[in-house]
Design a protein around this motif. Structure first.
Motif, short mmCIF file in Angstrom:
data_model
loop_
_atom_site.label_atom_id
_atom_site.label_comp_id
_atom_site.label_asym_id
_atom_site.label_seq_id
_atom_site.Cartn_x
_atom_site.Cartn_y
_atom_site.Cartn_z
N THR A 140 0.82 -1.22 0.00
CA THR A 140 0.00 0.00 0.00
C THR A 140 0.85 1.26 0.00
O THR A 140 0.64 2.17 -0.80
N LEU A 141 1.84 1.31 0.89
CA LEU A 141 2.58 2.57 1.08
C LEU A 141 3.73 2.72 0.09
O LEU A 141 4.07 3.83 -0.28
N LEU A 142 4.35 1.61 -0.33
CA LEU A 142 5.51 1.75 -1.20
C LEU A 142 5.18 1.54 -2.68
O LEU A 142 5.96 1.89 -3.55
N PHE A 143 4.03 0.94 -2.97
CA PHE A 143 3.67 0.77 -4.39
C PHE A 143 2.48 1.66 -4.77
O PHE A 143 2.58 2.52 -5.64
N ARG A 144 1.36 1.49 -4.04
CA ARG A 144 0.15 2.17 -4.46
C ARG A 144 0.18 3.67 -4.15
O ARG A 144 -0.15 4.50 -5.01
N LEU A 145 0.60 4.01 -2.94
CA LEU A 145 0.54 5.41 -2.52
C LEU A 145 1.37 6.34 -3.42
O LEU A 145 0.86 7.39 -3.84
N ILE A 201 -2.14 -1.26 -13.06
CA ILE A 201 -1.91 -1.23 -11.61
C ILE A 201 -2.82 -2.24 -10.93
O ILE A 201 -2.40 -2.99 -10.03
N GLY A 202 -4.08 -2.28 -11.37
CA GLY A 202 -5.03 -3.25 -10.82
C GLY A 202 -4.54 -4.68 -11.01
O GLY A 202 -4.59 -5.51 -10.10
N GLY A 203 -4.01 -4.98 -12.21
CA GLY A 203 -3.51 -6.32 -12.49
C GLY A 203 -2.36 -6.70 -11.58
O GLY A 203 -2.30 -7.82 -11.05
N VAL A 204 -1.43 -5.76 -11.37
CA VAL A 204 -0.28 -6.03 -10.50
C VAL A 204 -0.76 -6.28 -9.07
O VAL A 204 -0.30 -7.23 -8.40
N LEU A 205 -1.71 -5.46 -8.59
CA LEU A 205 -2.21 -5.65 -7.22
C LEU A 205 -2.93 -6.98 -7.08
O LEU A 205 -2.80 -7.67 -6.05
N ALA A 206 -3.67 -7.38 -8.12
CA ALA A 206 -4.36 -8.68 -8.06
C ALA A 206 -3.33 -9.81 -8.02
O ALA A 206 -3.52 -10.82 -7.32
N ALA A 207 -2.23 -9.64 -8.77
CA ALA A 207 -1.18 -10.65 -8.74
C ALA A 207 -0.55 -10.72 -7.34
O ALA A 207 -0.21 -11.81 -6.84
N CYS A 208 -0.39 -9.56 -6.67
CA CYS A 208 0.10 -9.54 -5.29
C CYS A 208 -0.83 -10.37 -4.40
O CYS A 208 -0.36 -11.16 -3.56
#
Lengths: 319, 524
Positions: free
Chosen positions: A169-174, A212-219
């Motif tokens: 959340t803080l180092l990728f998305r924010l 970005i959504g795809g990367v987060l879903a992969a996470c």
């Protein structure tokens, strides 16, 4: 000011506090390092999936392929990970790349193919699930135990899964949401015509949001793999609609342009934990999903009670 | 009356913007036809024209929102072809649009610098530099009542317009276009704005200013250009033409059209619809009017002065904030469209495609939606009755459709509009509200529509007609209420319903004096 900014998340926070309070009353053991780890692990996959969903919802779309990407990531990771640290890192990066690619296809079809997001992602849901099945026809596969414990273990009362969630959340998305791209994502969802007239490249913004959504879903899929330590191509199914529910419950607007990360994360924990709570409360497993649905409707109605009161009926229908 | 047909050039000026032979049409309607427009470096230039003259289309083309069908645009001598708004911004053209292009759920500061926020490490938007930049902009206009962190959704309309202006200024444009950019601003704010625009002008920035407030144009503008029906009519210095001359340039030669004879309504007749102090939303601020049986009351005024809200509020689609409505002398509580229907009020809405018809459904279904209950029994529709009903309706209104099974979408605009009317004719409605019914339909169908409206009045119905075509109001209405800023500015009756008087009332110029009217008449 801060309270006002997070007003949309308030409902989810209150609901989670009440739920955890009741859980603790029924099952005091949750207030232990072990209980904390269990609770945190239970919600982290859905929280990451909800962040993926949120990014797309902010642009005014919806991503039905979130669950399929979670399943695809799980299949890739459990099948190819191997044992050496080198192969673990390689496969993790490969999985994230697959998530980005899946998001890219979604985004290009939505932005340049001019197809409705719900249809695009319904179609790619089938395609990505198909790939997952090709890679992992039967449930199985494995990941090294250090991979699992690094992500799902705990240090005293501090579960590692929360650290994973914070890092993503803080180092990728924010940083992304605080860049011009992030503002553009909100702007495109808020007023697409205005965004175009303000010189924002609407299509490029849409594609970025889906990536970005795809990367987060992969996470989410990678974390799920650490939790289950095996692969199952169909495991992601539940995360699609639950992520949409978490996003709405967390205060984001499906029309786009409004929503913060905090609310959906909290709501994801609420939705994930509720089944265990119903179990602890002695609700028969036949009625659990009835209760789960009923509680969601009740909470959301409670949250909407004051927003629908003042507006014009025509503007409610038009919006 | 001597009109300068050639642009009067200020001395020492050099052309910044030159648009030549610009044409643009939308589905057969010519918005601009080989129009020319030029603007000097460092001048404030007003663009004038009646509704539909092509001003907004020109603005959209200059700002890259739309592409012209033909013609060339040059900025500072360089020919440009804008692929989109980004291109226009890159060439130094910033626009304050008529429909606000703001993001209601973002902060004021984010809105102003959207797309070019100051960034720092790793592309992160620097909040401190953003605040400083917004502070500088606000200071330049002496604005201190707007918080940069406030959400735009929470601002008043005039503050939003200021934000929109700041947004354009933040681009440091060579050419600033204000399309009705001051319509919500108070006198003081307009003065401050123009003080700033003069400073910018001194630095070589040009401003194109579109407004309907003549006083602002006289006071602040260097030159003005008048458009009519998509053509350039004249460019003159701001003080070189009288109000009457400007009105004449905007109206031009009138097209004669025949209208049916107006139904005679006796003064003694009791009012059918009485409205007192009606207010709703942000743009309807208190309207009182009466309509008698057999009467057509016209609603005129520039676009967006609350006419739409008036009709939608009467129809119960907007919540009313104040005021009373009486029908046949009895108070009527109308809070929803179905209540309006029950009290005999029908609305032929602005957008027939979304609010009047269900386009994919058949002609038959569209006609019978609102009367289904009468066409059968026990909740079932009798196909034979329905068929007869639809046939008689199509004949009565001369709907041109090969079959009643065709989808409404396949009909021409005029025939679609007839379907909307057909839907209401047999509901027993007494009051018909028309929202610009002939917009975008062909002349022949317009004529048929006029006959229909006259027919309604002969049957003793009351009609409220809002139209952007002044000639219709003159030809059909016994009285015309001219609206401005959510109120009725003036109600014209009988021979006083002339194009000059309506336009003058819309622009709040005061009534054209009789001798001026004669001059205009003689000049044609």
């Amino acid at each position: 000011m801060i309270l006002r900014r997070y007003k949309s998340s308030l409902l989810a926070i209150l609901a989670l506090i009440l739920l955890l309070g009741y859980y603790w009353y029924k099952q005091p053991l949750i207030l232990s390092p072990f209980g904390f780890r269990l609770l945190a692990n239970q919600g982290t996959t859905l929280a990451l999936a909800a962040l993926a969903q949120l990014t797309v919802v902010l642009t005014g779309g919806v991503d039905l392929s979130v669950g399929a990407i979670v399943g695809l990531a799980n299949a890739i990771a459990a099948t190819y990970m191997g044992d050496s640290p080198f192969s673990v890192v390689t496969v993790v990066l490969l999985t994230l790349g697959a998530g980005a690619g899946a998001g890219l296809i979604n985004g290009v079809l939505v932005a340049y193919g001019r197809i409705q997001p719900i249809i695009v992602t319904l179609a790619t849901l089938y395609i990505y699930s198909g790939f997952a099945l090709l890679i992992r026809p039967q449930p199985g596969g494995s990941v090294p135990s250090y991979y699992a414990t690094t992500l799902t273990g705990s240090w005293g009362y501090l579960p590692y899964s929360l650290i994973v969630l914070l890092v993503v959340t803080l180092l990728f998305r924010l940083p992304i949401m605080r860049s011009r791209l992030g503002t553009a994502i909100y702007a495109v969802g808020d007023n697409p015509g205005g965004a175009h007239m303000s010189g924002i490249k609407v299509n490029r913004t849409l594609v970025s949001a889906y990536v970005i959504g795809g990367v987060l879903a992969a996470c989410a899929g990678l974390f799920l793999t650490a939790q289950t330590t095996s692969g199952d191509a169909t495991i992601g199914t539940a995360y699609t609609l639950n992520s949409v529910a978490a996003v709405v419950f967390g205060g984001a607007i499906l029309g786009g342009g409004r929503g913060l990360a905090l609310g959906p994360i909290i709501a994801a924990f609420f939705i994930s934990i509720i089944i265990s709570v119903l179990f602890a409360a002695g609700v028969s497993s036949f009625y659990q999903s009835v209760f789960q649905g009923g509680i969601l409707i009740f909470v959301l109605m409670f949250g909407n009670a004051w927003t629908l009161r003042v507006r014009n009926r025509l503007s409610v229908l038009r919006s | 009356m001597a009109l300068q047909q050639e642009p009067a050039r200020p001395s020492g000026g050099k052309t910044l913007l030159s648009a030549r032979g610009i044409s643009k049409s939308f589905g057969g309607v010519h918005a601009l036809q080989a129009a020319n427009f030029a603007c000097e470096r460092g001048e404030i230039h007003a663009l004038l024209g009646a509704n539909g003259a092509g001003k907004s289309t020109l603005v959209k083309i200059l700002s890259g929102v739309q592409r012209p069908d033909a013609g060339t645009i040059a900025i500072a001598g360089e020919t440009v072809d804008f692929a989109g708004p980004t291109d226009a911004v890159a060439h130094g053209v910033a626009t304050v649009f008529q429909e606000l292009s703001l993001f209601p759920h973002r902060t004021v500061a984010e809105n102003i610098f959207i797309g070019h926020e100051p960034t720092g490490f790793l592309g992160q938007i620097s909040q401190s530099r953003l605040r400083a930049a917004v502070g500088d902009l606000f200071a330049s206009l002496g604005v201190d009542h707007i918080r940069p962190n406030a959400l735009v959704a929470d601002l008043s309309l005039s503050d939003r317009q200021l934000v929109e202006i700041f947004k354009a200024l933040s681009r440091k444009p060579r050419l600033l276009i204000l399309d009705e950019g001051t319509s919500a601003l108070g006198r003081k704010e307009v003065q401050r704005l123009f003080a700033l625009l003069r400073k910018l002008r001194a630095g070589g920035t040009s401003v194109i200013f579109i407004s309907h407030r003549m006083s602002e144009i006289r006071e602040f503008v260097d030159r003005m250009t008048v458009f009519r029906n998509g053509h350039h009519v004249a460019t003159v210095a701001a003080n070189a033409a009288s109000d009457a001359e400007i009105v004449e340039m905007m109206l031009g030669q009138r097209v004669e059209r025949s209208f049916p004879t107006k139904t005679v309504v006796s003064e003694a007749e009791a009012p059918l619809l009485e409205v007192a102090g009606l207010a709703a939303g942000s743009d309807l601020k208190g309207v009182s009017l009466t309509v008698r049986r057999g009467e057509v009351l016209g609603i005129a005024g520039l676009e967006g002065q609350g006419q739409g809200t008036l009709l939608l509020t009467l129809f119960g689609a907007y919540r009313r904030a104040a005021g009373t409505v009486r029908i046949d002398g009895a108070p009527a509580r109308i809070g929803t469209p179905w209540q309006a229907k029950a009290r005999g009020i029908a609305l032929i809405p602005e957008d027939r495609k979304t609010e009047g018809l269900v386009l994919p459904m058949s002609v038959r279904e569209n006609i019978t939606f609102s009367v289904l209950a009468r066409l059968g029994r026990f909740g079932f529709v009798s196909p034979a009755k329905e068929r007869r009903f639809v046939e008689s309706m199509m004949q009565r209104l001369a709907v041109k459709a090969a079959s009643m099974g065709l989808p409404a979408r396949s009909l021409s605009g005029g025939n679609q509009q007839k379907l909307v009317l057909a839907k209401w004719l047999e509901t027993g409605a007494d009051v018909f509200l028309f929202y610009d019914p002939t917009r975008g339909i062909d002349v022949g169908t317009k004529q048929a529509f006029y006959e229909l409206i006259a027919g309604l009045t002969r049957e003793g119905k009351g009609v409220v007609l809002y139209s952007t075509e002044t000639s219709e109001l003159i030809g059909l209405c016994q009285r015309v209420a001219v609206m401005d800023d959510g109120r009725i500015a003036e109600t014209l009756e009988g021979d006083a319903i002339t194009e000059e008087n309506i336009l003058a009332a819309s622009l709040r110029m005061g009534r054209a004096r009789p001798d001026e009217a004669v001059v205009v008449e003689a000049a044609q």
